[in-house]
Scaffold this active site. Structure first.
Site, short mmCIF file in Angstrom:
data_model
loop_
_atom_site.label_atom_id
_atom_site.label_comp_id
_atom_site.label_asym_id
_atom_site.label_seq_id
_atom_site.Cartn_x
_atom_site.Cartn_y
_atom_site.Cartn_z
N ARG A 236 94.95 5.73 123.42
CA ARG A 236 93.59 5.56 122.95
C ARG A 236 93.62 4.68 121.70
NH1 ARG A 236 92.22 6.71 127.19
NH2 ARG A 236 90.78 8.33 127.95
N GLU A 265 85.53 -0.66 122.68
CA GLU A 265 85.81 -1.39 123.91
C GLU A 265 84.52 -1.80 124.61
OE1 GLU A 265 90.11 0.68 124.95
OE2 GLU A 265 88.30 1.42 125.94
N HIS A 287 92.33 -2.54 128.74
CA HIS A 287 92.31 -1.14 129.17
C HIS A 287 92.50 -1.02 130.69
CE1 HIS A 287 90.75 3.06 127.85
NE2 HIS A 287 91.56 3.17 128.90
#
Length: 320
Positions: A236, A265, A287
């Site tokens: 994370r 993000e 990601h």
């Protein structure tokens, strides 16, 4: 009684993946994405909420008395306040163990590319540097083996241990942080945060984002690492102080970083990680460590299974 299921961010599931439907009477509604101000209206009559990254705040919960369960379509569950859910009687479940292949493989893709300076060598070949040297090879950037190096892992769950076993296969010395461990791994060494900082050649993060792990990698930690060390984060974004990491990379305090997750993000253009993304010793991916076709299919199959189990009165993977 029919359940109303609302998937707030269905576009987080990529192409090539089949999202089945639960085997009970229900109405299904999905949205590609949902803004914060749209959450309450879209869940107004839902009994089951599916969310990957759309946050469900305590204030939202107070306006959703009919909601029974939030099925998080991910392992990380920082999008919900567990205490608020528990006090309101809303169950929360998450996905577990689905990414034991895809995340470790992505992790080592980053490690290998950076450890062997593949990005910069490729750029130099395309720029004609190889031709200009006039010899069969050139080596103006260090190439380091994994064998014999120290692999520091923060997080000893399924993902961390899978990474550790791959590290062992490469001949690496595997170290796990001795904090926040439910079950000790059957391999590697448990070490303090200070020892990991001092000894790790490669540091990789695979732990949840909690109050205890927020910015666990900060400026002081980075300043104490080896100059030849790499930082890899597929966990994370909030686990690493991004401003401190960017400064460490600019100042040569560490050798490089492979980052798949950022605090915000998508990462804004002016964010610390985007500011260093063009450096040859930085690999920033959007990601996607979790997102192999096989990994995502396992995720959605488990997601639907979690919902079916809850409705059948046999809940699994509960967080509340």
């Amino acid at each position: 009684m029919s359940e109303k299921i609302v998937f707030l961010d269905a576009s987080t599931i990529g192409p090539g993946v089949t999202v089945g439907r639960p085997d009970f009477a229900h109405e299904w509604q999905e949205y590609d994405r949902t803004a914060a101000e749209e959450v309450v209206s879209r869940l107004s009559d839902a009994t089951i909420c599916i969310s990957n990254k759309v946050a469900i705040t305590p204030d939202m919960l107070k306006q959703l008395p009919q909601l029974k369960i939030i099925a998080v379509a991910a392992t990380g569950y920082n999008i919900v306040d567990l205490e608020a859910c528990k006090s309101q009687g809303v169950a929360v479940c998450n996905i577990r163990g689905y990414a034991v292949n895809t995340v470790p493989e992505h992790t080592f893709s980053l490690i290998l590319a950076l450890r062997r300076n593949l990005i910069e060598y490729r750029e130099q070949v395309l720029d004609g540097e190889w031709v200009r040297t006039g010899q069969f090879c050139f080596f103006n950037r260090p190439i380091r083996d994994l064998a014999g190096s120290n692999l520091g892992i923060i997080g000893a769950g399924a993902l961390g241990q899978s990474v550790g076993r791959i590290g062992l296969a490469f001949g690496m010395k595997v170290m796990y942080l001795n904090q926040h461990i439910r079950t000790a791994p059957d391999h590697g060494q448990l070490v303090s945060l200070e020892q990991m900082r001092d000894e790790a050649d490669i540091l990789t993060l695979h732990c949840p984002l909690t109050r205890e792990t927020q910015n666990i990698i900060d400026a002081d930690f980075l300043a104490g690492m080896k100059e030849s060390a790499l930082v890899i984060n597929t966990g994370r974004g909030g686990l690493v102080d991004e401003e401190a990491l960017a400064q460490a990379l600019k100042q040569g305090q560490i050798a490089g970083a492979g980052i798949d997750v950022t605090e915000v993000e998508p990462a804004p253009i002016d964010s610390p990680m985007m500011q260093v993304a063009g450096l040859p010793n930085v690999l920033l991916t959007p990601h996607v460590a979790w997102a192999s076709v096989g990994g995502m299919q396992t995720l959605v199959d488990q997601l639907i299974g979690n919902i079916e189990a809850f409705v059948a009165g046999k809940p699994r993977n509960l967080l509340t």
